[in-house]
Design an enzyme around this catalytic site. Sequence first.
Site, PDB file in Angstrom:
ATOM      1  N   TRP A   1      35.329   3.279 -14.279  1.00  0.00           N
ATOM      2  CA  TRP A   1      34.593   4.485 -14.687  1.00  0.00           C
ATOM      3  C   TRP A   1      33.321   4.688 -13.884  1.00  0.00           C
ATOM      4  O   TRP A   1      32.686   5.747 -13.995  1.00  0.00           O
ATOM      5  CB  TRP A   1      34.243   4.395 -16.176  1.00  0.00           C
ATOM      6  CG  TRP A   1      35.403   4.668 -17.098  1.00  0.00           C
ATOM      7  CD1 TRP A   1      36.698   4.967 -16.737  1.00  0.00           C
ATOM      8  CD2 TRP A   1      35.375   4.678 -18.523  1.00  0.00           C
ATOM      9  NE1 TRP A   1      37.465   5.157 -17.857  1.00  0.00           N
ATOM     10  CE2 TRP A   1      36.689   4.990 -18.969  1.00  0.00           C
ATOM     11  CE3 TRP A   1      34.380   4.463 -19.472  1.00  0.00           C
ATOM     12  CZ2 TRP A   1      37.010   5.085 -20.321  1.00  0.00           C
ATOM     13  CZ3 TRP A   1      34.704   4.558 -20.823  1.00  0.00           C
ATOM     14  CH2 TRP A   1      36.009   4.870 -21.238  1.00  0.00           C
ATOM     15  N   LYS A   2      32.884   3.698 -13.143  1.00  0.00           N
ATOM     16  CA  LYS A   2      31.627   3.802 -12.382  1.00  0.00           C
ATOM     17  C   LYS A   2      30.484   4.200 -13.334  1.00  0.00           C
ATOM     18  O   LYS A   2      30.507   3.826 -14.498  1.00  0.00           O
ATOM     19  CB  LYS A   2      31.791   4.768 -11.208  1.00  0.00           C
ATOM     20  CG  LYS A   2      33.034   4.424 -10.373  1.00  0.00           C
ATOM     21  CD  LYS A   2      33.149   5.184  -9.097  1.00  0.00           C
ATOM     22  CE  LYS A   2      34.438   4.757  -8.391  1.00  0.00           C
ATOM     23  NZ  LYS A   2      34.595   5.359  -7.073  1.00  0.00           N
TER      24      LYS A   2
ATOM     25  N   GLU B   1      31.094   0.644  -3.080  1.00  0.00           N
ATOM     26  CA  GLU B   1      29.806   1.261  -3.441  1.00  0.00           C
ATOM     27  C   GLU B   1      28.724   0.195  -3.629  1.00  0.00           C
ATOM     28  O   GLU B   1      27.554   0.433  -3.332  1.00  0.00           O
ATOM     29  CB  GLU B   1      29.982   2.128  -4.698  1.00  0.00           C
ATOM     30  CG  GLU B   1      30.771   3.392  -4.376  1.00  0.00           C
ATOM     31  CD  GLU B   1      31.625   3.928  -5.516  1.00  0.00           C
ATOM     32  OE1 GLU B   1      31.409   3.555  -6.676  1.00  0.00           O
ATOM     33  OE2 GLU B   1      32.537   4.736  -5.223  1.00  0.00           O
TER      34      GLU B   1
ATOM     35  N   GLY C   1      37.302   8.660  -3.775  1.00  0.00           N
ATOM     36  CA  GLY C   1      36.646   9.867  -4.278  1.00  0.00           C
ATOM     37  C   GLY C   1      36.730  11.052  -3.337  1.00  0.00           C
ATOM     38  O   GLY C   1      36.056  12.057  -3.538  1.00  0.00           O
TER      39      GLY C   1
ATOM     40  N   GLY D   1      39.644   5.356  -9.904  1.00  0.00           N
ATOM     41  CA  GLY D   1      38.311   5.870 -10.203  1.00  0.00           C
ATOM     42  C   GLY D   1      38.400   7.163 -10.995  1.00  0.00           C
ATOM     43  O   GLY D   1      38.582   7.167 -12.215  1.00  0.00           O
ATOM     44  N   GLY D   2      38.303   8.288 -10.297  1.00  0.00           N
ATOM     45  CA  GLY D   2      38.241   9.605 -10.931  1.00  0.00           C
ATOM     46  C   GLY D   2      39.305   9.832 -12.000  1.00  0.00           C
ATOM     47  O   GLY D   2      39.008  10.331 -13.090  1.00  0.00           O
TER      48      GLY D   2
HETATM   49  P1  PGA Z   1      38.838   7.098  -6.769  1.00  0.00           P
HETATM   50  O1  PGA Z   1      37.980   5.741  -6.824  1.00  0.00           O
HETATM   51  O2  PGA Z   1      40.140   6.831  -7.490  1.00  0.00           O
HETATM   52  O3  PGA Z   1      37.982   8.107  -7.479  1.00  0.00           O
HETATM   53  O4  PGA Z   1      39.045   7.426  -5.338  1.00  0.00           O
HETATM   54  C1  PGA Z   1      38.588   4.482  -6.697  1.00  0.00           C
HETATM   55  C2  PGA Z   1      37.548   3.398  -6.798  1.00  0.00           C
HETATM   56  O5  PGA Z   1      36.439   3.586  -6.267  1.00  0.00           O
HETATM   57  O6  PGA Z   1      37.782   2.333  -7.394  1.00  0.00           O
END
Ligand code: PGA
Length: 253
Positions: free
Chosen positions: A10-11, A98, A174, A235-236
């Site tokens: 989820w970041k 990140e 992302g 992620g998203g």
């Molecule tokens: P994303 O991110 O699916 O939004 O590209 C993946 C991640 O950073 O783990």
Amino acid sequence: MRKKIVAGNWKMNTDYAEGIALFSEIVNIVRDEKKGDQIAIICAPYIHLNSVAKLGGETVKIGAQNCHQNESGAYTGEISAKMIKSVGCEYVIIGHSERRQYFAENDALLAEKTKIALANQLTPIFCIGETLDERNNGNFFEILKNQLVNGLFVLSAEDFSKTVIAYEPVWAIGTGLTATAEQAQEVHAFIRAEVATQYNAAVAEETSILYGGSCNPKNAAELFAQKDIDGGLIGGASLKSRDFADIVKTFNA
Ligand code: PGA
């Protein structure tokens, strides 16, 4: 049989109420629809972990997105692996691009984080990946190998076999640009071969290697059908309950 895993990351998204609501939706859909023995994980922000760990049960396991490299001490604002474990988490993402990019985490530091996670009975989901420049320069296999050698291959075979690897091309995170199934499979096969060289074929065969980077319900089936792709780090799409559950369901097919 190596484990099939779909882990959501989820970041830094969702406040507490939003996170609990989203997690509850995810558990309900995944509980009804998960049929195989694939493992669903949500790596939530720290402040959600205690609550979501109680809601997830056996249906959705819980992970953190980072941990500090030391056991405890004067590190204001940091969270230790022991704290994460103490609220019922089983997994922790280590070395997400990140973290590498914005927090200057290097392979030596990530090796320390991996060790402390394992010492606290957490399963590290160790991320590696190349940038677009590195891919275009053609030296990305070397970059990926260095990330493995310096971050993970410092472990004994016994410890290494408790880890999960995630290949996340930085250019696909992302951005909506997914690696093609062939590009991803090529790298996953490379990673598995490096593991076999460092340890042995049996360890390599048992290592779960996840793909991450714009993975969604439309492209997951093709990616997961590849011989060396054992699931995804999402992620998203993990911020939408239906999309995340559909990606988990892909393994039922
Ligand atoms: P994303 O991110 O699916 O939004 O590209 C993946 C991640 O950073 O783990």
